[in-house]
Design a protein around this motif. Structure first.
Motif, PDB file in Angstrom:
ATOM      1  N   ASP A   1       0.821  -1.203   0.000  1.00  0.00           N
ATOM      2  CA  ASP A   1       0.000   0.000   0.000  1.00  0.00           C
ATOM      3  C   ASP A   1       0.860   1.259   0.000  1.00  0.00           C
ATOM      4  O   ASP A   1       0.418   2.311  -0.449  1.00  0.00           O
ATOM      5  N   GLU A   2       2.078   1.177   0.527  1.00  0.00           N
ATOM      6  CA  GLU A   2       2.982   2.321   0.511  1.00  0.00           C
ATOM      7  C   GLU A   2       4.328   1.902  -0.045  1.00  0.00           C
ATOM      8  O   GLU A   2       4.917   0.924   0.402  1.00  0.00           O
ATOM      9  N   LEU A   3       4.780   2.647  -1.035  1.00  0.00           N
ATOM     10  CA  LEU A   3       6.112   2.436  -1.588  1.00  0.00           C
ATOM     11  C   LEU A   3       7.033   3.507  -1.039  1.00  0.00           C
ATOM     12  O   LEU A   3       6.670   4.679  -0.986  1.00  0.00           O
ATOM     13  N   HIS A   4       8.233   3.112  -0.626  1.00  0.00           N
ATOM     14  CA  HIS A   4       9.198   4.056  -0.077  1.00  0.00           C
ATOM     15  C   HIS A   4      10.498   3.890  -0.864  1.00  0.00           C
ATOM     16  O   HIS A   4      11.199   2.879  -0.726  1.00  0.00           O
ATOM     17  N   ILE A   5      10.796   4.870  -1.720  1.00  0.00           N
ATOM     18  CA  ILE A   5      11.962   4.803  -2.583  1.00  0.00           C
ATOM     19  C   ILE A   5      12.717   6.124  -2.482  1.00  0.00           C
ATOM     20  O   ILE A   5      12.182   7.179  -2.830  1.00  0.00           O
ATOM     21  N   ALA A   6      13.947   6.051  -1.995  1.00  0.00           N
ATOM     22  CA  ALA A   6      14.780   7.250  -1.811  1.00  0.00           C
ATOM     23  C   ALA A   6      14.011   8.283  -0.973  1.00  0.00           C
ATOM     24  O   ALA A   6      13.562   7.964   0.122  1.00  0.00           O
TER      25      ALA A   6
ATOM     26  N   ASN B   1       1.675   6.626  -1.097  1.00  0.00           N
ATOM     27  CA  ASN B   1       0.674   5.897  -0.326  1.00  0.00           C
ATOM     28  C   ASN B   1      -0.588   5.718  -1.165  1.00  0.00           C
ATOM     29  O   ASN B   1      -1.267   6.691  -1.502  1.00  0.00           O
ATOM     30  N   ARG B   2      -0.889   4.477  -1.498  1.00  0.00           N
ATOM     31  CA  ARG B   2      -2.023   4.191  -2.374  1.00  0.00           C
ATOM     32  C   ARG B   2      -3.368   4.326  -1.661  1.00  0.00           C
ATOM     33  O   ARG B   2      -4.399   4.505  -2.292  1.00  0.00           O
ATOM     34  N   ILE B   3      -3.375   4.238  -0.341  1.00  0.00           N
ATOM     35  CA  ILE B   3      -4.625   4.364   0.408  1.00  0.00           C
ATOM     36  C   ILE B   3      -5.070   5.819   0.480  1.00  0.00           C
ATOM     37  O   ILE B   3      -6.231   6.155   0.206  1.00  0.00           O
ATOM     38  N   SER B   4      -4.152   6.714   0.843  1.00  0.00           N
ATOM     39  CA  SER B   4      -4.499   8.127   0.993  1.00  0.00           C
ATOM     40  C   SER B   4      -4.318   8.927  -0.294  1.00  0.00           C
ATOM     41  O   SER B   4      -4.695  10.096  -0.362  1.00  0.00           O
ATOM     42  N   TYR B   5      -3.750   8.270  -1.316  1.00  0.00           N
ATOM     43  CA  TYR B   5      -3.458   8.956  -2.585  1.00  0.00           C
ATOM     44  C   TYR B   5      -2.567  10.179  -2.346  1.00  0.00           C
ATOM     45  O   TYR B   5      -2.777  11.236  -2.931  1.00  0.00           O
ATOM     46  N   THR B   6      -1.575  10.016  -1.501  1.00  0.00           N
ATOM     47  CA  THR B   6      -0.666  11.119  -1.215  1.00  0.00           C
ATOM     48  C   THR B   6       0.768  10.734  -1.573  1.00  0.00           C
ATOM     49  O   THR B   6       1.146   9.559  -1.531  1.00  0.00           O
TER      50      THR B   6
ATOM     51  N   ILE C   1       4.274  16.768   1.943  1.00  0.00           N
ATOM     52  CA  ILE C   1       3.145  16.021   1.399  1.00  0.00           C
ATOM     53  C   ILE C   1       2.618  16.717   0.148  1.00  0.00           C
ATOM     54  O   ILE C   1       2.309  17.914   0.168  1.00  0.00           O
ATOM     55  N   LEU C   2       2.514  15.955  -0.941  1.00  0.00           N
ATOM     56  CA  LEU C   2       2.025  16.473  -2.211  1.00  0.00           C
ATOM     57  C   LEU C   2       0.711  15.786  -2.567  1.00  0.00           C
ATOM     58  O   LEU C   2       0.510  14.617  -2.248  1.00  0.00           O
ATOM     59  N   GLN C   3      -0.163  16.505  -3.218  1.00  0.00           N
ATOM     60  CA  GLN C   3      -1.403  15.936  -3.716  1.00  0.00           C
ATOM     61  C   GLN C   3      -1.382  16.018  -5.234  1.00  0.00           C
ATOM     62  O   GLN C   3      -1.421  17.099  -5.808  1.00  0.00           O
ATOM     63  N   LEU C   4      -1.304  14.854  -5.887  1.00  0.00           N
ATOM     64  CA  LEU C   4      -1.320  14.813  -7.339  1.00  0.00           C
ATOM     65  C   LEU C   4      -2.716  14.468  -7.837  1.00  0.00           C
ATOM     66  O   LEU C   4      -3.451  13.736  -7.169  1.00  0.00           O
ATOM     67  N   PRO C   5      -3.104  14.963  -9.018  1.00  0.00           N
ATOM     68  CA  PRO C   5      -4.351  14.499  -9.638  1.00  0.00           C
ATOM     69  C   PRO C   5      -4.331  12.984  -9.788  1.00  0.00           C
ATOM     70  O   PRO C   5      -3.254  12.367  -9.856  1.00  0.00           O
ATOM     71  N   LYS C   6      -5.500  12.377  -9.853  1.00  0.00           N
ATOM     72  CA  LYS C   6      -5.617  10.921  -9.790  1.00  0.00           C
ATOM     73  C   LYS C   6      -4.762  10.204 -10.833  1.00  0.00           C
ATOM     74  O   LYS C   6      -4.025   9.270 -10.504  1.00  0.00           O
TER      75      LYS C   6
ATOM     76  N   PHE D   1      -1.074  10.444 -10.136  1.00  0.00           N
ATOM     77  CA  PHE D   1      -0.729   9.552  -9.025  1.00  0.00           C
ATOM     78  C   PHE D   1      -0.642   8.104  -9.512  1.00  0.00           C
ATOM     79  O   PHE D   1       0.317   7.389  -9.211  1.00  0.00           O
ATOM     80  N   GLU D   2      -1.674   7.660 -10.256  1.00  0.00           N
ATOM     81  CA  GLU D   2      -1.699   6.270 -10.708  1.00  0.00           C
ATOM     82  C   GLU D   2      -0.531   5.958 -11.652  1.00  0.00           C
ATOM     83  O   GLU D   2       0.033   4.862 -11.609  1.00  0.00           O
ATOM     84  N   LEU D   3      -0.174   6.917 -12.478  1.00  0.00           N
ATOM     85  CA  LEU D   3       0.965   6.730 -13.381  1.00  0.00           C
ATOM     86  C   LEU D   3       2.266   6.612 -12.594  1.00  0.00           C
ATOM     87  O   LEU D   3       3.081   5.707 -12.839  1.00  0.00           O
ATOM     88  N   LEU D   4       2.453   7.483 -11.630  1.00  0.00           N
ATOM     89  CA  LEU D   4       3.654   7.434 -10.797  1.00  0.00           C
ATOM     90  C   LEU D   4       3.699   6.139 -10.000  1.00  0.00           C
ATOM     91  O   LEU D   4       4.747   5.483  -9.916  1.00  0.00           O
ATOM     92  N   TYR D   5       2.575   5.763  -9.406  1.00  0.00           N
ATOM     93  CA  TYR D   5       2.526   4.533  -8.603  1.00  0.00           C
ATOM     94  C   TYR D   5       2.855   3.312  -9.470  1.00  0.00           C
ATOM     95  O   TYR D   5       3.633   2.428  -9.066  1.00  0.00           O
ATOM     96  N   PHE D   6       2.279   3.258 -10.672  1.00  0.00           N
ATOM     97  CA  PHE D   6       2.522   2.114 -11.554  1.00  0.00           C
ATOM     98  C   PHE D   6       4.003   2.011 -11.910  1.00  0.00           C
ATOM     99  O   PHE D   6       4.603   0.932 -11.837  1.00  0.00           O
TER     100      PHE D   6
END
Length: 235
Positions: A139-144, A149-154, A161-166, A169-174
């Motif tokens: 649910d949370e990736l920690h890199i460098a 955080n996939r749960i809070s979309y943050t 703390i940054l808030q990206l458009p959906k 966020f999904e592109l970065l997470y993938f």
């Protein structure tokens, strides 16, 4: 008191078998259980379908035309977007070498025909419980300096703390989840936006640029003429 894990409905299952009766039986059985089911009659077609459907589990026969199940399974395991997909062989082949070959390419289970629907569903639920645990741990990736955080979309970058458009966020997470793998624009459109969405590949470039405006240029690398790769450790 221990509470049982609830198996979520809507998991995707790809059934690959050249026997029409078996395909119909599995499609009926699994759809009745609430799973999304797609089918294929040969290994080569299954490879193409899997990259757009992105199944959670693939039920794979061995003896099939065009491409046999062992070769198809080997190639499926090389697809980065299917890294967490379970491959289960469902076959009439009882020879030990066939079973060994299946597990050698990374199969998660090997089930002999004839099919017993209730037993099959039970074994699939057991695999989905494993997947449920895997998802919880990712649910949370920690890199460098980056936390996603996939749960809070943050996004947390350098303790901010940054808030990206959906979609950003999904592109970065993938990309982060598949760190080190290179994806073309068309692949990213399929995996992040979906196969049925008709937008231009340049949309990916725009989203990458906006992500870089937030976290810098060191995380996502551009490979000219190829695509993008999440690789903060490379120069």
């Amino acid at each position: 008191m221990n509470h049982p894990i609830i198996i979520q409905k809507g998991y995707k299952v790809l059934v690959v078998d050249d026997n029409e009766d078996i395909v119909e039986l599995l499609e009926y059985t699994l759809s009745k259980e609430g799973y999304q089911v797609k089918t294929s009659r040969d290994g080569k077609n299954a490879l193409q379908l899997a990259q757009t459907f992105l199944p959670d589990i693939i039920l794979l026969d061995i003896s099939m035309p065009v491409m046999d199940g062992i070769e198809a399974g080997r190639l499926l395991k090389q697809i980065a977007a299917l890294k967490h997909t379970f491959i289960v062989y469902l076959t009439a082949r009882v020879e030990e070498y066939a079973e060994v070959a299946a597990f050698d390419i990374g199969a998660h289970d090997y089930i002999s025909k004839p099919i017993r629907p209730r037993a099959l569903v039970s074994r699939l639920k057991s695999l989905f419980r494993q997947q449920h645990k895997q998802v919880k741990t990712s649910d949370e990736l920690h890199i460098a300096d980056l936390k996603i955080n996939r749960i809070s979309y943050t996004i947390t970058y350098q303790n901010k703390i940054l808030q990206l458009p959906k979609k950003e966020f999904e592109l970065l997470y993938f990309l982060a989840k598949h760190q080190g793998n290179t994806f073309s624009r068309d692949q990213l459109l399929t995996y992040v936006w979906g196969a049925g969405v008709y937008i231009t590949p340049r949309t990916v470039d725009v989203h990458i640029r906006k992500i870089r405006e937030q976290i810098g240029v060191d995380y996502i690398k551009t490979l000219k003429g190829v695509g993008y790769r999440f690789d903060p450790e490379s120069d």
